[in-house]
Design a protein around this motif. Structure first.
Motif, PDB file in Angstrom:
ATOM      1  N   HIS A  58       0.843  -1.195   0.000  1.00  0.00           N
ATOM      2  CA  HIS A  58       0.000   0.000   0.000  1.00  0.00           C
ATOM      3  C   HIS A  58       0.882   1.251   0.000  1.00  0.00           C
ATOM      4  O   HIS A  58       1.869   1.321   0.739  1.00  0.00           O
ATOM      5  CB  HIS A  58      -0.901  -0.019   1.238  1.00  0.00           C
ATOM      6  CG  HIS A  58      -2.068   0.911   1.149  1.00  0.00           C
ATOM      7  ND1 HIS A  58      -1.929   2.286   1.213  1.00  0.00           N
ATOM      8  CD2 HIS A  58      -3.402   0.668   1.013  1.00  0.00           C
ATOM      9  CE1 HIS A  58      -3.122   2.841   1.127  1.00  0.00           C
ATOM     10  NE2 HIS A  58      -4.033   1.889   0.995  1.00  0.00           N
ATOM     11  N   PRO A  59       0.543   2.263  -0.817  1.00  0.00           N
ATOM     12  CA  PRO A  59       1.374   3.476  -0.876  1.00  0.00           C
ATOM     13  C   PRO A  59       1.467   4.225   0.446  1.00  0.00           C
ATOM     14  O   PRO A  59       2.411   5.004   0.644  1.00  0.00           O
ATOM     15  CB  PRO A  59       0.701   4.323  -1.963  1.00  0.00           C
ATOM     16  CG  PRO A  59      -0.673   3.759  -2.113  1.00  0.00           C
ATOM     17  CD  PRO A  59      -0.553   2.306  -1.792  1.00  0.00           C
ATOM     18  N   ASP A  60       0.536   4.010   1.356  1.00  0.00           N
ATOM     19  CA  ASP A  60       0.644   4.636   2.673  1.00  0.00           C
ATOM     20  C   ASP A  60       1.814   4.065   3.469  1.00  0.00           C
ATOM     21  O   ASP A  60       2.303   4.696   4.408  1.00  0.00           O
ATOM     22  CB  ASP A  60      -0.644   4.436   3.476  1.00  0.00           C
ATOM     23  CG  ASP A  60      -1.781   5.318   2.984  1.00  0.00           C
ATOM     24  OD1 ASP A  60      -1.518   6.213   2.148  1.00  0.00           O
ATOM     25  OD2 ASP A  60      -2.933   5.114   3.427  1.00  0.00           O
ATOM     26  N   PRO A  63       6.072   4.956  -0.062  1.00  0.00           N
ATOM     27  CA  PRO A  63       5.754   5.910  -1.131  1.00  0.00           C
ATOM     28  C   PRO A  63       6.618   5.697  -2.372  1.00  0.00           C
ATOM     29  O   PRO A  63       7.632   5.002  -2.344  1.00  0.00           O
ATOM     30  CB  PRO A  63       6.049   7.264  -0.480  1.00  0.00           C
ATOM     31  CG  PRO A  63       7.152   6.968   0.482  1.00  0.00           C
ATOM     32  CD  PRO A  63       6.855   5.581   1.016  1.00  0.00           C
ATOM     33  N   ALA A  64       6.224   6.351  -3.441  1.00  0.00           N
ATOM     34  CA  ALA A  64       6.942   6.226  -4.716  1.00  0.00           C
ATOM     35  C   ALA A  64       8.382   6.690  -4.612  1.00  0.00           C
ATOM     36  O   ALA A  64       9.278   6.102  -5.234  1.00  0.00           O
ATOM     37  CB  ALA A  64       6.204   7.020  -5.793  1.00  0.00           C
ATOM     38  N   ASP A  88       5.223  12.171  -3.881  1.00  0.00           N
ATOM     39  CA  ASP A  88       4.467  11.365  -2.921  1.00  0.00           C
ATOM     40  C   ASP A  88       3.092  11.943  -2.603  1.00  0.00           C
ATOM     41  O   ASP A  88       2.301  11.308  -1.895  1.00  0.00           O
ATOM     42  CB  ASP A  88       5.273  11.181  -1.631  1.00  0.00           C
ATOM     43  CG  ASP A  88       6.512  10.333  -1.857  1.00  0.00           C
ATOM     44  OD1 ASP A  88       6.523   9.549  -2.827  1.00  0.00           O
ATOM     45  OD2 ASP A  88       7.473  10.468  -1.068  1.00  0.00           O
ATOM     46  N   THR A 137       2.803   3.795  -7.561  1.00  0.00           N
ATOM     47  CA  THR A 137       3.514   2.780  -6.770  1.00  0.00           C
ATOM     48  C   THR A 137       3.296   1.385  -7.340  1.00  0.00           C
ATOM     49  O   THR A 137       4.214   0.556  -7.323  1.00  0.00           O
ATOM     50  CB  THR A 137       3.065   2.820  -5.303  1.00  0.00           C
ATOM     51  OG1 THR A 137       1.633   2.779  -5.241  1.00  0.00           O
ATOM     52  CG2 THR A 137       3.570   4.076  -4.605  1.00  0.00           C
ATOM     53  N   GLU A 138       2.108   1.107  -7.860  1.00  0.00           N
ATOM     54  CA  GLU A 138       1.843  -0.197  -8.460  1.00  0.00           C
ATOM     55  C   GLU A 138       2.674  -0.390  -9.723  1.00  0.00           C
ATOM     56  O   GLU A 138       3.199  -1.478  -9.979  1.00  0.00           O
ATOM     57  CB  GLU A 138       0.354  -0.339  -8.768  1.00  0.00           C
ATOM     58  CG  GLU A 138      -0.516  -0.383  -7.523  1.00  0.00           C
ATOM     59  CD  GLU A 138      -1.991  -0.261  -7.820  1.00  0.00           C
ATOM     60  OE1 GLU A 138      -2.795  -0.500  -6.896  1.00  0.00           O
ATOM     61  OE2 GLU A 138      -2.361   0.099  -8.963  1.00  0.00           O
ATOM     62  N   SER A 161      -2.958   7.704 -10.061  1.00  0.00           N
ATOM     63  CA  SER A 161      -2.399   8.609  -9.059  1.00  0.00           C
ATOM     64  C   SER A 161      -2.514  10.044  -9.563  1.00  0.00           C
ATOM     65  O   SER A 161      -2.031  10.364 -10.656  1.00  0.00           O
ATOM     66  CB  SER A 161      -0.920   8.294  -8.799  1.00  0.00           C
ATOM     67  OG  SER A 161      -0.767   7.009  -8.245  1.00  0.00           O
TER      68      SER A 161
END
Length: 219
Positions: A58-60, A63-64, A88, A137-138, A161
């Motif tokens: 999960h991006p939380d 982060p990218a 982010d 992020t995915e 995003s």
């Protein structure tokens, strides 16, 4: 616009157990503060049901900006363009994520058939096809697990995003992942390195498709 009936897919992803091992080797579990055993256990359980899915954090949790430097191409690390210090802040937009630190993304497609479309044109087409655009992020997770998915002249945007401004309006930029030419502020030393950058929402690029998925789920 191009014909949307032909969709290009890449080779199957590694098994989920191998994907978990890859993330652990890269230290992603430490960045996410997820015990390695939990990552292994998730992959083992999910792997009994999903034969071709992407394991995503999960991006939380990661982060990218933390994931991008883990990318590699020609032994060169990935990077975020210098004028995207707010990378982010590009958060899920009109995309529902599982409420768990680890989840699966299924039915991945690079969206080559939408090359030379603008994000403004691609999003409604993906929605009509009952597909969901990938998050940044995915997209990075995908390239981490399957580096060959990032090909010169066959790269992709991740329009799931978006950055929302203080006034509530969406920023006109949309993130994308491509291969640096080593020009301008990238620097010649970064030629052929994986690059996280952005494009304008209304612009078209012949070398950028629109990465999407069929579904996301926690198990």
């Amino acid at each position: 616009m191009p014909d949307t009936s032909s969709t290009v897919t890449v080779t199957p992803l590694p098994p989920l157990a191998a994907q978990a091992e890859r993330l652990i080797e890269l230290g992603v579990h430490e960045l996410a503060r997820i015990p390695a055993d939990d990552l292994y256990a998730f992959a083992e359980k999910a792997g009994r049901e999903d034969g071709d899915a992407l394991l995503a954090v999960h991006p939380d949790h990661v982060p990218a900006s933390a994931l991008a430097p883990l990318l590699r191409r020609d032994d060169k690390p990935g990077f975020v363009v210098t004028d995207m210090t707010d990378v982010d802040r590009f958060a899920p937009c009109a995309v529902e994520l599982p409420g768990a630190p680890l989840y699966l993304v299924t039915g991945l497609d690079r969206g080559d058939h939408m090359a030379n479309w603008s994000p403004d044109e691609a999003l409604p087409a993906l929605t009509e096809e009952d597909r969901t655009p990938l998050l940044l992020t995915e997209g990075i997770h995908w390239v981490l697990q399957q580096p060959a998915v990032l090909e010169r002249n066959r790269c992709f945007m991740t329009i799931g995003s978006r950055l929302r401004k203080a006034n509530g309006a969406l920023d006109a930029r949309t993130p994308a992942i491509w291969i640096s030419n080593g020009t301008g502020r990238d620097g010649r030393e970064r030629r052929n390195a994986p690059k996280v950058g952005w494009c304008w929402w209304g612009n078209r690029h012949t070398w950028l498709g629109f990465a999407s998925a069929a579904d996301r789920r926690a198990r």
